[in-house]
Design an enzyme around this catalytic site. Structure first.
Site, mmCIF file in Angstrom:
data_model
loop_
_atom_site.group_PDB
_atom_site.id
_atom_site.type_symbol
_atom_site.label_atom_id
_atom_site.label_comp_id
_atom_site.label_asym_id
_atom_site.label_seq_id
_atom_site.Cartn_x
_atom_site.Cartn_y
_atom_site.Cartn_z
ATOM 1 N N PHE A 1 1.129 -2.420 -5.720
ATOM 2 C CA PHE A 1 2.545 -2.787 -5.747
ATOM 3 C C PHE A 1 2.647 -4.285 -5.977
ATOM 4 O O PHE A 1 2.146 -5.087 -5.190
ATOM 5 C CB PHE A 1 3.253 -2.380 -4.457
ATOM 6 C CG PHE A 1 4.739 -2.494 -4.592
ATOM 7 C CD1 PHE A 1 5.473 -1.473 -5.179
ATOM 8 C CD2 PHE A 1 5.404 -3.648 -4.205
ATOM 9 C CE1 PHE A 1 6.842 -1.583 -5.353
ATOM 10 C CE2 PHE A 1 6.779 -3.776 -4.372
ATOM 11 C CZ PHE A 1 7.491 -2.737 -4.947
ATOM 12 N N GLU B 1 11.597 -4.214 -20.554
ATOM 13 C CA GLU B 1 11.468 -3.684 -19.191
ATOM 14 C C GLU B 1 10.411 -4.483 -18.428
ATOM 15 O O GLU B 1 9.514 -5.084 -19.035
ATOM 16 C CB GLU B 1 11.126 -2.188 -19.306
ATOM 17 C CG GLU B 1 10.943 -1.402 -18.050
ATOM 18 C CD GLU B 1 12.050 -1.449 -17.007
ATOM 19 O OE1 GLU B 1 12.455 -2.558 -16.604
ATOM 20 O OE2 GLU B 1 12.444 -0.381 -16.523
ATOM 21 N N ASP B 2 10.520 -4.492 -17.113
ATOM 22 C CA ASP B 2 9.548 -5.235 -16.303
ATOM 23 C C ASP B 2 8.236 -4.477 -16.149
ATOM 24 O O ASP B 2 7.163 -5.024 -16.334
ATOM 25 C CB ASP B 2 10.135 -5.617 -14.930
ATOM 26 C CG ASP B 2 10.726 -4.433 -14.167
ATOM 27 O OD1 ASP B 2 10.739 -3.296 -14.707
ATOM 28 O OD2 ASP B 2 11.179 -4.637 -13.025
ATOM 29 N N ARG C 1 11.726 -11.937 -6.250
ATOM 30 C CA ARG C 1 11.914 -11.980 -7.701
ATOM 31 C C ARG C 1 11.672 -13.386 -8.259
ATOM 32 O O ARG C 1 11.336 -13.551 -9.423
ATOM 33 C CB ARG C 1 13.349 -11.561 -8.068
ATOM 34 C CG ARG C 1 13.695 -10.118 -7.748
ATOM 35 C CD ARG C 1 15.015 -9.741 -8.412
ATOM 36 N NE ARG C 1 15.614 -8.530 -7.858
ATOM 37 C CZ ARG C 1 15.327 -7.295 -8.261
ATOM 38 N NH1 ARG C 1 14.439 -7.102 -9.208
ATOM 39 N NH2 ARG C 1 15.927 -6.248 -7.721
ATOM 40 N N ASP D 1 5.898 2.513 -14.573
ATOM 41 C CA ASP D 1 5.095 3.085 -13.497
ATOM 42 C C ASP D 1 4.899 4.573 -13.816
ATOM 43 O O ASP D 1 4.014 4.916 -14.592
ATOM 44 C CB ASP D 1 5.889 2.842 -12.197
ATOM 45 C CG ASP D 1 5.121 3.157 -10.941
ATOM 46 O OD1 ASP D 1 3.893 3.026 -10.964
ATOM 47 O OD2 ASP D 1 5.744 3.525 -9.927
HETATM 48 P P1 IMP Z 1 9.140 4.482 -13.126
HETATM 49 O O1 IMP Z 1 10.395 5.266 -13.403
HETATM 50 O O2 IMP Z 1 8.267 5.144 -12.097
HETATM 51 O O3 IMP Z 1 8.356 4.085 -14.352
HETATM 52 O O4 IMP Z 1 9.632 3.218 -12.344
HETATM 53 C C1 IMP Z 1 9.869 2.038 -12.905
HETATM 54 C C2 IMP Z 1 10.636 1.153 -11.950
HETATM 55 O O5 IMP Z 1 10.097 1.186 -10.612
HETATM 56 C C3 IMP Z 1 10.491 -0.272 -12.415
HETATM 57 O O6 IMP Z 1 11.504 -0.609 -13.335
HETATM 58 C C4 IMP Z 1 10.552 -1.052 -11.120
HETATM 59 O O7 IMP Z 1 11.902 -1.334 -10.815
HETATM 60 C C5 IMP Z 1 9.986 -0.113 -10.074
HETATM 61 N N1 IMP Z 1 8.553 -0.410 -9.798
HETATM 62 C C6 IMP Z 1 7.485 0.339 -10.121
HETATM 63 N N2 IMP Z 1 6.335 -0.232 -9.724
HETATM 64 C C7 IMP Z 1 6.679 -1.404 -9.149
HETATM 65 C C8 IMP Z 1 5.920 -2.476 -8.545
HETATM 66 O O8 IMP Z 1 4.683 -2.475 -8.472
HETATM 67 N N3 IMP Z 1 6.651 -3.504 -8.082
HETATM 68 C C9 IMP Z 1 8.025 -3.573 -8.148
HETATM 69 N N4 IMP Z 1 8.753 -2.605 -8.708
HETATM 70 C C10 IMP Z 1 8.096 -1.530 -9.199
HETATM 71 MG MG MG Z 2 12.924 -2.116 -13.531
#
Ligand code: IMP
Ligand code: MG
Length: 182
Positions: free
Chosen positions: A154, A101-102, A167, A105
């Site tokens: 962010f 995963e990238d 990207r 959050d």
């Molecule tokens: P989560 O479900 O809140 O953990 O969200 C994760 C997803 O939100 C990631 O896979 C990203 O696609 C997006 N995301 C969360 N923070 C960032 C950020 O700082 N930059 C870009 N995408 C983000």
């Molecule tokens: Mg993602």
């Protein structure tokens, strides 16, 4: 001519730092799974660049597959309600799955994915994320491999987008505030 770099307030993680850390992660994963089956599951689209570099640092045999997820909700915040847009091609029953995963959050997306994959009876499911923002976490998630822990900003680049752009930046950067507001 204006470039994408002009929209970056700060480079948080350089191209070299990414390469060095991904090399370490690849070595660790190769040691941990030595002699075992390994299937990398990449979460589209943000983790694509990370996957491409990570798999070239993994020295043991492994397969890759892809999953695309969308989260519902009106805001830009992750709603936690998740839908599978593209499912795996592979049957993961009895396999060692490593989710790539990238960024984690709130943790909601990954909580959904791991829960969903567990219903398919894999041998194991672990998580490898390039970035983690622990200050934003809403759900406790056990992370097995973490590239970098970052502050609550962010970030864009190296696969991560804002409105599908940025990207392609080779580093992780913080987007300029004025770019959010327009
Ligand atoms: P989560 O479900 O809140 O953990 O969200 C994760 C997803 O939100 C990631 O896979 C990203 O696609 C997006 N995301 C969360 N923070 C960032 C950020 O700082 N930059 C870009 N995408 C983000
Ligand atoms: Mg993602």
């Amino acid at each position: 001519m204006p470039t994408l770099d002009d929209d970056v307030a700060q480079v948080l993680i350089s191209k070299q730092q990414l390469a060095d850390r991904i090399h370490e992660l690849g070595q660790q994963i190769s040691l941990d799974y030595a002699g075992q089956d390994l299937l990398l599951v990449c979460v589209l689209k943000g983790a694509v660049l990370f996957l491409a570099d990570l798999m070239r640092q993994i020295t043991i045999p492994h397969a890759v597959d892809f999953m695309a997820i969308s989260s519902y909700g009106a805001s830009t915040e992750s709603s936690g309600v998740v839908r599978i847009l593209k499912d795996l091609d592979t049957n993961i029953a009895g396999r060692n799955v490593l989710i790539v995963e990238d960024i984690i959050d709130t943790g909601r997306t990954l909580a959904y994915i791991t829960q969903n994959l567990h219903t398919r009876h894999p041998k194991s499911v672990r998580i490898c994320t390039l970035l983690s923002k622990p200050s934003r976490r809403e759900l406790e998630i056990g992370l097995d491999y973490v590239g970098f822990v970052i502050p609550n900003k962010f970030v864009i680049g190296y696969g991560l987008d804002f409105a599908e752009i940025y990207r392609s930046l080779p580093y992780i950067g913080v987007l300029k505030k004025e770019k959010y507001q327009c």
